[in-house]
Scaffold this active site. Structure first.
Site, PDB file in Angstrom:
ATOM      1  N   SER A 161       0.849  -1.192   0.000  1.00  0.00           N
ATOM      2  CA  SER A 161       0.000   0.000   0.000  1.00  0.00           C
ATOM      3  C   SER A 161       0.883   1.238   0.000  1.00  0.00           C
ATOM      4  O   SER A 161       2.011   1.212   0.505  1.00  0.00           O
ATOM      5  CB  SER A 161      -0.892   0.013   1.242  1.00  0.00           C
ATOM      6  OG  SER A 161      -1.539   1.257   1.390  1.00  0.00           O
ATOM      7  N   TYR A 211      -2.294  -0.515  10.122  1.00  0.00           N
ATOM      8  CA  TYR A 211      -2.233  -0.990   8.744  1.00  0.00           C
ATOM      9  C   TYR A 211      -0.935  -0.576   8.078  1.00  0.00           C
ATOM     10  O   TYR A 211      -0.227  -1.396   7.474  1.00  0.00           O
ATOM     11  CB  TYR A 211      -3.435  -0.445   7.969  1.00  0.00           C
ATOM     12  CG  TYR A 211      -3.500  -0.901   6.527  1.00  0.00           C
ATOM     13  CD1 TYR A 211      -3.939  -2.180   6.207  1.00  0.00           C
ATOM     14  CD2 TYR A 211      -3.129  -0.048   5.484  1.00  0.00           C
ATOM     15  CE1 TYR A 211      -4.006  -2.603   4.885  1.00  0.00           C
ATOM     16  CE2 TYR A 211      -3.190  -0.462   4.169  1.00  0.00           C
ATOM     17  CZ  TYR A 211      -3.634  -1.742   3.872  1.00  0.00           C
ATOM     18  OH  TYR A 211      -3.692  -2.158   2.559  1.00  0.00           O
TER      19      TYR A 211
END
Length: 242
Positions: A143, A156
């Site tokens: 990501s 995350y």
């Protein structure tokens, strides 16, 4: 002339979103897909589509956090196939979105276990099988927040930053071997996880999972020569429009 045996590709998180689209496209291209996810029902729906396309898959309902489960999976692949040609490490969870200090320890640990520790265990157990392939390939889904952290994404982005360091180190360790190991950043995609993270966003402005998966699966193709690269879907899409 004998027909070449299909490439054996393991896809984690194959029950929905990018993972599901990747598994389906890989199967349609003639690969034998080993699909893992927690939901048996969702895997069975995927299998129905794969069979309708004239291909087949091996379904493995499991929680990717289950270390013993990963070890068992590796043993079964070794016994049944003797090798693994590709790994699409897609499974992941969003975890808590909010201030770091308000994140519960259990939520933080689950995010790290799913997005980082499970991938370590996949590397640890599957490396011998990948190295038996003529053209072993592995890709891990990351990501943009791994490299550009932002507020409220603490667990995350920490897990993805750790994943990138782990994977790039592994790629460097294997620079003289046949295996090619890369990272893939899908960017914002029309998936349930994105809707959970950004509930007010119009999903129709985002690329569908099928388009993103089409680029992702190229990284487990035998013709892929890069290793230690971070491939960004947005860069690929931009290049196609210029």
């Amino acid at each position: 002339m004998t027909k070449a045996s299909p490439r054996i590709i393991l896809v984690t998180g194959a029950s929905r979103g990018i993972g599901r689209a990747a598994a389906l496209q890989l199967a349609r291209e003639g690969n034998l897909v080993i699909a893992t996810a927690r939901s048996k029902a969702a895997l069975e729906k995927l299998d129905d589509e794969i069979r309708a396309a004239g291909s087949e898959a091996v379904l493995v309902p499991m929680d990717i956090k289950d270390t013993k489960g990963i070890e068992t999976l590796a043993a079964v692949i070794a016994e049944k196939f003797g090798r693994l040609d590709g790994l699409v490490a897609n499974a992941g969870v969003l975890g808590s979105v909010g201030p770091v200090e308000s994140t519960g320890p259990r939520s933080f640990e689950e995010t790290i276990a799913t997005n980082l520790t499970a991938n370590f265990n996949l590397i640890r157990t599957l490396s011998p099988l990948l190295n038996r392939s003529e053209a072993p390939r592995a890709v891990f889904v990351s990501s943009s927040v791994a490299r550009k952290p932002r507020a409220f994404w603490g667990p995350y982005q920490a897990s993805k930053a750790g994943l990138e360091a782990l994977v790039l180190g592994w790629a460097d360790e294997n620079e003289n071997l046949k295996i090619r190991v890369n990272l893939f950043n899908p960017g914002a995609t029309r998936t349930a996880m994105r809707a959970e993270a950004m509930p007010g966003e119009d999903p129709m402005i985002l690329p569908p999972a099928e388009d993103v998966a089409a680029e992702l699966i190229k990284l487990v193709g035998p013709e892929e020569t890069r290793s230690g690269a971070l491939v960004d879907y947005r860069d690929l899409a931009s290049a196609r429009t210029h």
